[in-house]
Each structure stands twice: as C-alpha cells, then as structure tokens.
Write a protein that holds these residues in place. Sequence first.
Motif, PDB file in Angstrom:
ATOM      1  N   TRP A 136       7.092 -22.976 -24.536  1.00 24.41           N
ATOM      2  CA  TRP A 136       6.171 -22.095 -25.262  1.00 24.41           C
ATOM      3  C   TRP A 136       4.746 -22.648 -25.201  1.00 24.41           C
ATOM      4  CZ3 TRP A 136       3.065 -22.850 -29.549  1.00 24.41           C
ATOM      5  CH2 TRP A 136       2.510 -21.701 -30.091  1.00 24.41           C
ATOM      6  N   SER A 139       3.264 -22.362 -21.669  1.00 23.65           N
ATOM      7  CA  SER A 139       2.891 -21.000 -21.294  1.00 23.65           C
ATOM      8  C   SER A 139       1.551 -20.583 -21.899  1.00 23.65           C
ATOM      9  CB  SER A 139       3.985 -20.013 -21.714  1.00 23.65           C
ATOM     10  OG  SER A 139       4.017 -19.879 -23.119  1.00 23.65           O
ATOM     11  N   ARG A 140       1.061 -21.302 -22.877  1.00 27.71           N
ATOM     12  CA  ARG A 140      -0.204 -20.962 -23.514  1.00 27.71           C
ATOM     13  C   ARG A 140      -1.351 -21.894 -23.117  1.00 27.71           C
ATOM     14  NH1 ARG A 140       3.640 -18.594 -25.420  1.00 27.71           N
ATOM     15  NH2 ARG A 140       3.622 -16.877 -26.873  1.00 27.71           N
TER      16      ARG A 140
END
Length: 154
Positions: A136, A139-140
């Motif tokens: 997560w 991905s950012r």
Amino acid sequence: MAPMAHSPEIAGQATKHPALAMLRGALVAAVVVGVNAAAVSTVAAGLKGLWGALLGLLMVIIFSGVGLLALHLSRRTSPTTQLAVAMASYTGRIAIFGGLLAIALNSDALAQNVNLTALGICAMVVVMGWMAGEIWAWSRLRVPIYDLDKEVTA
C-alpha cells in the motif's frame, strides 16, 4: 469554497526516502493486525496466547524492519551495492531467525510460558498485514521513472 493553493515546491516532488515511507506503512498495518491477533489469541489461549502473539508480532517487526532499514541506509550507493546489501541482509536475517527458531523449539521455558501455536499463527497473520501495508505504501510513493537531474543527450 476557494480551492486550496498547493506549493509548487511540494507538488510533483519524488519521495525522498521510499524505504522509510514503506516502513511506516508496513509498521502501521502490522501493529493493527498484531494487536487484533493478540486480542483473539488472548481470548482463545489466555495469557500464554497473549505472550505468543506479542512475541510473533515483535519477531515480524524486527525481521522485516531491519531489511527496510538496510535498504534505506544503502540508498545512496550503486544499484549493484544495494542488491548486495539486500541479499546479505536477507541471508543474515534468515540465518539468525533459523538459529532463534532452533533455540525456541528446544526451550522448555518458552513452551511453558508461551503458546507456540498462537505465536506461529500471529506471526503469519502479521506478515500478511506487513506485506499489505508495504505494498500500500509503495503504491503511493512518487518515484520517477527517469532521472530528472541528468541532461538528455539524444
């Protein structure tokens, strides 16, 4: 409402320390999953289950966190050196983990005070949470696909 003004110095900048950002995301996810697993283990196996779950949580955080910290510390080296650091870190952590596992499996004191089933299940669940948090966070990240500082010669 007027739109919020964004500073041009911040917008579009690459993440300066991606390994630390991934560590934060993974740590938050691991702690959330680990605390919930500890609560379930306490209900299922009592105080021994709590100690097992907390030990599993601690093992995963240390094992996985050291790898990301090693990558962070080698961030300014060449890609070849970073790969060597990552491989050496992983190999060393596996060797240490194997030694600790051998000691733990032969320890009567650990078996008397800790529910080993809760430890194993909690460790597996926390690893899944850690990986989800790491993915997560990755991905950012803002990681450029090309080097903006180099002059293009075509």
